[in-house]
Design an enzyme around this catalytic site. Structure first.
Site, PDB file in Angstrom:
ATOM      1  N   LYS A  35      18.442  32.597  29.997  1.00 34.66           N
ATOM      2  CA  LYS A  35      19.345  33.005  31.078  1.00 34.66           C
ATOM      3  C   LYS A  35      18.545  33.144  32.377  1.00 34.66           C
ATOM      4  CE  LYS A  35      22.879  36.539  32.073  1.00 34.66           C
ATOM      5  NZ  LYS A  35      23.529  37.778  31.579  1.00 34.66           N
ATOM      6  N   SER A  49      28.621  37.559  31.392  1.00 32.45           N
ATOM      7  CA  SER A  49      27.914  36.815  32.409  1.00 32.45           C
ATOM      8  C   SER A  49      26.982  35.730  31.865  1.00 32.45           C
ATOM      9  CB  SER A  49      27.102  37.770  33.270  1.00 32.45           C
ATOM     10  OG  SER A  49      26.082  38.394  32.510  1.00 32.45           O
ATOM     11  N   SER A  74      28.109  41.067  28.102  1.00 31.34           N
ATOM     12  CA  SER A  74      27.726  39.759  28.635  1.00 31.34           C
ATOM     13  C   SER A  74      27.064  38.810  27.639  1.00 31.34           C
ATOM     14  CB  SER A  74      26.795  39.927  29.842  1.00 31.34           C
ATOM     15  OG  SER A  74      27.544  40.291  30.969  1.00 31.34           O
TER      16      SER A  74
END
Lengths: 92, 473
Positions: free
Chosen positions: B79, B154, B178
């Site tokens: 990420k 997210s 997330s």
């Protein structure tokens, strides 16, 4: 929330808002704040927030890195430098 | 050389490399080929890492030396809020668009030591704030199961990477759901470990008392492999737990599961059906399921939307354009701060910074922040007490399957409700996992959905065991 309140809050947060944000934020923020009002309705008597389950964590003070190991990378990341110094605008 | 990536797991890939069925190079090339084919459409990776060849060589050497582990040579997506030295870690924000990490996150060091191959950094909601990746400064990621829909967020890029076979596993961060929510919407396993289970050193902070790093994989056993590699005490993150907490395994043959019936109102009818069917299967397998009211869960979201913005407004104050990141020069220092932040942050970041500023302002802090902290303690007490009787709390991971782009962007509050089932585990610091529970049919498409198991504090091993038992049903 009034527009003036939003603008004041933005000033406190060191933000400038776009026209669109000035128009949409008051309603959105009011909705969110009314939703989180819930936290003010629940009785939390008997719960002492200083009575956290958190504890201080200590460790021996050692050098986390070999001195200078990350120096160049950090200097390179700086937006503005002069002779290997970080450069900022004057504050006085 | 053709490798079936769709059914590949970490264990299978490891065996295949060891047996010489294919090499690390073959495996990495197979993923790179899919990335070349799909990335433009799906917008999964923001940056590919430029040292893949060196990483492959190192991994192959480890196999030759006999030092290879289960993760050696396994391709991974990172990420964009996780730092790997020398590579851009933008957190999908314009303010960090060209920021190159100056050090490695602890999780990255752990995986690098095992010879994991980092392919690149994945798209996300800016600074991990959002549930759809629509808050990314670099455009949204598309759900590989239906490109008209969001992958969740997210950590949407990381979820899509694994779902679309553009990495064998991925790392994300979970502050209010997330990891678990995008895992559910993309048909994957996603773990939010106990707070303090995995070091946060080198992850770009959003809500420091809530953030945890965790894996996305296709199977529970793969999740366990990655979790075992990244967890543990770290002197650089003083909130990490002592390693002794992981010594107790306490897995059981049969578990007790609490279902908060009243809390499930408003769940999409198809998800409700899938959830009820899953619960029946668990009962048939011999687990004890009890319907229990858990009022504490209802406080999760309101508490979260006070505590989290308060922490966000502090954490994001560091982006001032002085030491790193994009700078917009103004007429004086204050003007530079304002211009840098205003042009660097997207609307959602600004909203949350302002919310945080509001709830922490003199005169309001007692009303919001202090009450929220009190309520957080109350939730902890109630949920910890519940876990004395029940091993798990089970809910669907999300109220609905993946939604369409633009469906929730006009109303931030509706987007926030996406986290309703996931957020409480972050508030009270307990472990929780999302496991696929089949698909539901929406407008002719089969969309994946997930079931969530929340477990007792530091009982991550038990959570993984429950998830594995469910996966096999």
């Amino acid at each position: 929330m009034k527009k003036e309140e939003i603008l004041h809050l933005a000033t406190l947060a060191r933000l400038e808002l776009t026209e669109e944000e000035i128009n949409t934020f008051p309603n959105q923020m009011a909705n969110i704040l009314s939703f989180v009002q819930e936290v003010n309705k629940v009785d939390t008597k008997g719960v002492d927030i200083r009575d956290f389950t958190l504890v201080n964590v200590m460790r021996e003070d050692t050098d986390p890195f070999e001195s200078g190991e990350n120096r160049d990378a950090i200097l390179e990341a700086m937006p503005d430098t002069q002779d290997e110094y970080l450069k900022v605008q004057k504050i006085l | 050389m053709s490798i079936n990536l769709e059914t590949l797991t970490i264990t299978k890939a490891h065996e295949a490399i060891k047996n010489g069925d294919f090499s690390v190079r073959n495996l990495v090339d197979a993923y790179l080929a899919v990335i070349a084919e799909k990335n433009e459409q799906l917008n999964v990776y923001l940056h590919m890492h430029d040292d893949i060849d060196d990483q492959v060589q190192k991994a192959q050497q480890m196999f030759k030396d006999g030092t290879a582990t289960m993760l050696t040579g396994i391709p991974c997506a990172l990420k964009a809020n996780l730092m790997r030295k020398g590579h851009i870690a933008s957190a999908s924000s314009k303010i960090l668009e060209n920021y190159k990490a100056t050090y490695d996150a602890t999780v990255v060091s752990h995986l690098e030591n095992q010879g994991v191959i980092f392919l690149g950094s994945t798209n996300m909601d800016e600074f991990a704030m959002g549930s759809s990746t629509e808050n990314s400064a670099f455009g949204p990621t598309k759900n590989p199961h239906d490109i008209t829909r969001v992958p969740g967020g997210s950590s949407g890029g990381s979820a899509a990477a694994v779902a679309a076979d553009m990495a064998l596993f991925a790392l994300g961060t979970d502050t209010g759901g997330s990891i678990r929510q995008p895992a559910a919407l993309c048909g994957l396993v996603g773990l939010k470990t106990t707070y303090g289970g995995v070091s946060r050193y080198g992850s770009i902070a959003m809500g420091s008392s809530l953030d945890q790093i965790g894996p996305f994989t296709k199977t529970v056993s793969d999740t366990e492999i990655v979790w075992d590699a990244i967890k543990g005490h770290d002197a650089r993150d003083m909130t990490t737990l002592n390693d002794s907490v992981w010594e107790q395994t306490d897995t059981k043959d049969m578990y007790t599961i609490a279902v908060p019936e009243a809390f499930l109102d408003g769940v999409h009818p198809e998800i409700r059906k899938a959830f009820d069917a899953s619960i029946s299967k668990l009962e048939q397998a011999g687990h004890t399921v009890t319907h229990v009211p858990i009022p504490a869960l209802a406080y999760g979201l309101p508490v979260y939307y006070v505590v989290m913005p308060a922490e966000v407004s502090s954490n994001l104050a560091r982006y001032d354009g002085i030491r790193y990141g994009n700078k917009q020069e103004g007429k004086d220092l204050l003007d530079s701060y304002i211009k840098t932040k205003s042009q660097g942050f997207g609307a959602e970041s600004k909203r949350r910074i302002m919310l945080g500023t509001y709830v922490l302002s003199a005169g309001y802090d007692d009303r919001f922040y202090v009450n929220a902290l009190g309520l957080r303690e109350k939730m902890k007490k109630e949920i910890y007490a519940l876990h004395e009787t029940y091993d798990f709390i089970a809910t669907p991971t999300t109220t609905s399957p993946a939604f369409k782009f633009g469906e929730k962007t006009d109303d931030p509050l509706e987007m926030y409700l996406e986290d309703i089932f996931t957020v409480s585990a972050n508030i009270v610091g307990t472990p929780a996992i999302s496991v696929p529970m089949g698909t539901v049919s929406v407008e002719g498409k089969d969309l994946p959905v997930g079931i969530q198991f929340m477990g007792g504090h530091s009982k991550d091993r038990q959570v993984l065991d429950m998830a594995q038992k469910f996966e096999k049903l």
